[in-house]
Design a protein around this motif. Structure first.
Motif, PDB file in Angstrom:
ATOM      1  N   ARG A   1      72.395  77.246  54.518  1.00  0.00           N
ATOM      2  CA  ARG A   1      71.493  76.367  53.814  1.00  0.00           C
ATOM      3  C   ARG A   1      71.014  76.744  52.462  1.00  0.00           C
ATOM      4  NH1 ARG A   1      67.448  72.449  55.291  1.00  0.00           N
ATOM      5  NH2 ARG A   1      68.096  72.515  57.339  1.00  0.00           N
ATOM      6  N   LEU A   2      70.358  78.074  52.384  1.00  0.00           N
ATOM      7  CA  LEU A   2      70.026  78.586  51.056  1.00  0.00           C
ATOM      8  C   LEU A   2      71.339  78.719  49.850  1.00  0.00           C
ATOM      9  CD1 LEU A   2      67.453  80.044  49.984  1.00  0.00           C
ATOM     10  CD2 LEU A   2      68.672  82.134  50.582  1.00  0.00           C
ATOM     11  N   PHE A   3      72.283  78.845  50.310  1.00  0.00           N
ATOM     12  CA  PHE A   3      73.360  78.833  49.413  1.00  0.00           C
ATOM     13  C   PHE A   3      73.692  77.517  48.744  1.00  0.00           C
ATOM     14  CE2 PHE A   3      77.921  78.498  48.083  1.00  0.00           C
ATOM     15  CZ  PHE A   3      77.985  79.639  47.349  1.00  0.00           C
ATOM     16  N   VAL A   4      73.802  76.459  49.716  1.00  0.00           N
ATOM     17  CA  VAL A   4      73.876  75.208  49.354  1.00  0.00           C
ATOM     18  C   VAL A   4      72.673  74.737  48.457  1.00  0.00           C
ATOM     19  CG1 VAL A   4      73.809  72.773  50.230  1.00  0.00           C
ATOM     20  CG2 VAL A   4      75.324  74.328  51.376  1.00  0.00           C
ATOM     21  N   GLU A   5      71.426  75.041  48.816  1.00  0.00           N
ATOM     22  CA  GLU A   5      70.448  74.340  48.013  1.00  0.00           C
ATOM     23  C   GLU A   5      69.950  75.255  46.707  1.00  0.00           C
ATOM     24  OE1 GLU A   5      67.186  73.633  50.818  1.00  0.00           O
ATOM     25  OE2 GLU A   5      68.321  72.039  51.618  1.00  0.00           O
TER      26      GLU A   5
END
Length: 280
Positions: free
Chosen positions: A159-163
């Motif tokens: 999630r952190l990578f995507v956002e």
């Protein structure tokens, strides 16, 4: 499931269409399915398209121990040769583009043309203060993602990578559930890639010996340090063409598949026409 034994690892691959061979190399966090929008948007109408899962991704074999980008390069070389497609048109996106260029610096004879979209080759712009000022926040995000993954918090890391790195705030929940699952399942492989000390470097002198047509592309919505990377690459590839997908970002083959397929097809056809006109 079609498999080929290449460089000591079993690689899953799929082939569709007719025409000259076009090999597609996916980036991090996903597998060969990421190319399906562009394949369906026109690539399979013009080429024999080979998409495959890199080692540790999708249906390909996962090999224990620390992996390296060089292994991925050798896998690609073996895949092209084992399937009898050398020299081939080859397109890579993100980390896949870095793999393609790394192999081209060592084995240019395997390529008929190269398309590279936003290779994250931070190492070749390490001396550029403006680029590094943009990269530093990304590096901090990378470190935070890696910390989650090392604790086994794969979904939080994905999630952190995507956002924070790829698509922007609130985008995780907008992704289709299967795509979110793909990100999570490939989180450990991304961590392995980042642990390779040479993942962001490239032999520019070696690349300068590659004389095939090259298309270097970026998204108009992407950070400008990618443009500096492409400038450094173009400086050693005098015949390289540049393309900007103005309304796209890091993954135009997914977000703007028809535009991407049209650009890639046009580039390869133009390169072929020039080759025939010169008698090469």
């Amino acid at each position: 499931m079609p498999q080929v034994r290449a460089n000591g690892v079993n690689l899953h691959h799929e082939t569709v269409g007719e025409g000259e061979p076009l090999v597609l190399v996916h980036g991090s966090w996903n597998d060969h399915r990421s190319w399906q929008p562009a394949i369906g948007a026109g690539l399979s109408a013009s080429f024999t398209v080979i998409s495959y899962d890199r080692r540790g991704h999708g249906r390909s074999e996962e090999v224990p121990g620390q992996g390296t980008r060089r292994q991925d390069e050798d896998d690609l070389a073996a895949l092209i040769e084992e399937l009898g497609h050398a020299p081939a048109h080859v397109a890579g996106s993100s980390f896949g583009a870095a793999i393609v260029l790394g192999l081209a610096a060592r084995r240019p004879e395997l390529f008929r043309s190269i398309t590279a979209h936003e290779p994250p080759l931070v190492g070749i712009v390490a001396d550029d203060p403006e680029s590094m000022a943009q990269v530093r926040p990304m590096t901090a995000s990378f470190d935070a993602v890696m910390a989650h993954l090392r604790r086994g918090e794969d979904e939080r890391g994905a999630r952190l990578f995507v956002e924070e790195v790829v698509l922007g705030p609130c985008m995780w929940d907008r992704l289709p559930a299967p795509l979110r699952e793909t990100f999570v399942s490939h989180a450990p492989t991304w961590l392995d890639e980042q642990t390779d000390p040479s993942w962001a470097a490239l032999d520019l002198d070696g690349l300068s010996t590659c004389t095939v047509p090259v298309l270097l592309s970026r998204g108009g919505e992407s950070p400008t340090w990618f443009s500096t990377v492409l400038e450094r690459l173009a400086a050693v590839l005098p015949g390289a063409r540049r393309r900007t997908f103005e309304s796209a970002g890091h993954i135009p083959h997914i977000t703007h598949p028809r535009e991407y397929a049209t650009a890639l097809t046009g580039f390869i056809r133009a390169a072929g026409a020039e080759e025939r006109a010169s008698g090469r």
